[in-house]
Enzyme design. Structure first.
Site, short mmCIF file in Angstrom:
data_model
loop_
_atom_site.label_atom_id
_atom_site.label_comp_id
_atom_site.label_asym_id
_atom_site.label_seq_id
_atom_site.Cartn_x
_atom_site.Cartn_y
_atom_site.Cartn_z
N HIS A 17 0.87 -1.18 0.00
CA HIS A 17 0.00 0.00 0.00
C HIS A 17 0.90 1.23 0.00
CE1 HIS A 17 -3.85 2.04 1.78
NE2 HIS A 17 -3.11 2.93 1.11
N GLU A 200 -11.30 3.39 5.66
CA GLU A 200 -10.25 4.27 6.23
C GLU A 200 -11.01 5.35 7.02
OE1 GLU A 200 -8.11 6.62 3.37
OE2 GLU A 200 -6.46 7.10 4.77
N1 ADE Z 1 -4.39 8.79 -1.93
C1 ADE Z 1 -3.17 8.86 -1.40
N2 ADE Z 1 -3.21 8.48 -0.12
C2 ADE Z 1 -4.49 8.15 0.17
C3 ADE Z 1 -5.16 7.68 1.33
N3 ADE Z 1 -4.54 7.46 2.48
N4 ADE Z 1 -6.49 7.46 1.25
C4 ADE Z 1 -7.14 7.69 0.11
N5 ADE Z 1 -6.55 8.12 -1.00
C5 ADE Z 1 -5.24 8.36 -0.98
ZN ZN Z 2 -3.64 4.79 0.45
#
Ligand code: ADE
Ligand code: ZN
Length: 338
Positions: A17, A200
């Site tokens: 990631h 998230e």
């Molecule tokens: N693009 C870059 N980092 C990100 C993240 N943590 N969440 C969503 N999109 C992203």
């Molecule tokens: Zn990300």
């Protein structure tokens, strides 16, 4: 206490990631700005670093997209990827599955072919130069339209031999995975694997949609799955990987402090969790820095850190032989003595 003696190398691991645009360090940003005649709204590197204080995902994304203005030529993308790979090597990375955001570049007039050709030049020589195998993951921006995602995928068709998977990123809340049902179906029909950021900042229902509507092989972040016991049971039973990013979650206020991070609870729940760096230039560290931070602040012991390193290869898109060879290296890695 360190996991290994100070002189021994970091645990071998895969980074699953990692947004390549999130590895743009202030030094390289200013160098590219000078080279390309781009004016940055910051006097110098210190002023830029002072802006690295975020109250959530959107405030980070605003700066992340603004700084990309310095990336213009294929050479710029090669240099960006080379700089990442050199750092990744120091962090014990043996395999990296790298996101890129084509729409953030095509919107500025940089053709998708320039981005992919530039990145590929660095990635193609990474096994010999850095001892790192790589895969590329093309991400759709979820705060843009579903039609734009379809157009982006079609414009990437000449390059699909360089792309392993599609992903979904950018502003999560209000942009559920189901919005991208059609483009993910198209990608799967073209033989690509699928991943998506979900859970998230967004609710557990977005993780369900990523699984059931997009059919993802992995969930990026996914930490909010813990709010739904049925979802946790499903993720654990099917061993669907979750690519967790601890330092990112602290910087973007998903958790208040690292000591509150749900990673230990996720491991206890039997989830296939990996540790990753997300946008390391902005979040205070690369992947081994994340390992060090969770050891110190979450008190994870040697066996848990080894499990996380093994998980990173298990969750990767490497073939079984490649995965097993790297897992054997984790098993052979010297343990700390005391
Ligand atoms: N693009 C870059 N980092 C990100 C993240 N943590 N969440 C969503 N999109 C992203
Ligand atoms: Zn990300």
């Amino acid at each position: 206490m360190p996991l290994t003696e100070p002189t021994s190398p970091p645990l071998p691991k895969a980074e699953l990631h990692l947004h390549i645009e999130g590895t743009l360090e202030p030094g390289l940003a200013f160098e590219l700005a000078r080279r390309n005649g781009v004016e940055l709204p910051f006097a110098d590197e210190d002023a830029l670093r002072a802006a690295y204080s975020f109250d959530g995902l959107q405030s980070f994304l605003d700066l992340y997209y603004a700084l990309m203005a310095v990336l213009r030529t294929a050479d710029d993308f090669t240099e960006l990827a080379d700089a990442y790979l050199a750092r990744a090597r120091q962090q014990g990375v043996r395999h990296a599955e790298i996101f890129f955001d084509p729409q953030a570049h095509t919107a500025r007039g940089v053709p998708i072919g320039t981005v992919i050709e530039g990145l590929s030049r660095a990635l193609d020589r990474a096994p010999e130069t850095y001892g790192i195998s790589t895969r590329l993951i093309l991400c759709f921006l979820r705060d843009a339209s579903a039609e734009e995602a379809l157009e982006t995928f079609d414009s990437a068709r000449p390059y699909l031999d360089r792309i392993t998977a599609v992903g979904l990123d950018s502003a999560e809340v209000g942009n559920p995975p189901s919005k991208f049902r059609e483009v993910f179906a198209r990608a799967r029909n073209a033989g690509l694997r699928c991943v998506a950021h979900a859970g998230e900042e967004g609710p557990p229902s977005y993780v369900w949609e990523a699984l059931d509507v997009l059919g993802v092989d992995r969930v990026d972040h996914g930490v909010r799955c813990l709010e739904d016991d049925t979802l946790v049971a499903r993720l654990a039973a099917e061993q669907i990987p979750l690519t967790v990013c601890p330092l990112s979650n602290v910087t973007l206020r998903v958790v208040d402090r690292l000591a509150d991070h749900p990673l230990p609870a996720m491991l206890d729940a039997g989830l296939l969790v990996t540790v990753n760096s997300d946008d390391p230039a902005y979040f205070g560290g690369y992947v081994d820095d994340n390992f060090r931070a969770i050891r110190e602040d979450l008190g994870l012991g040697e066996e848990q850190l080894r499990t996380l390193a093994r998980n990173s290869f298990r969750a990767s898109f490497l073939d079984a032989a490649g995965r097993d060879a790297l897992i054997a290296e984790v098993d052979r890695h010297p343990a700390r003595i005391s």
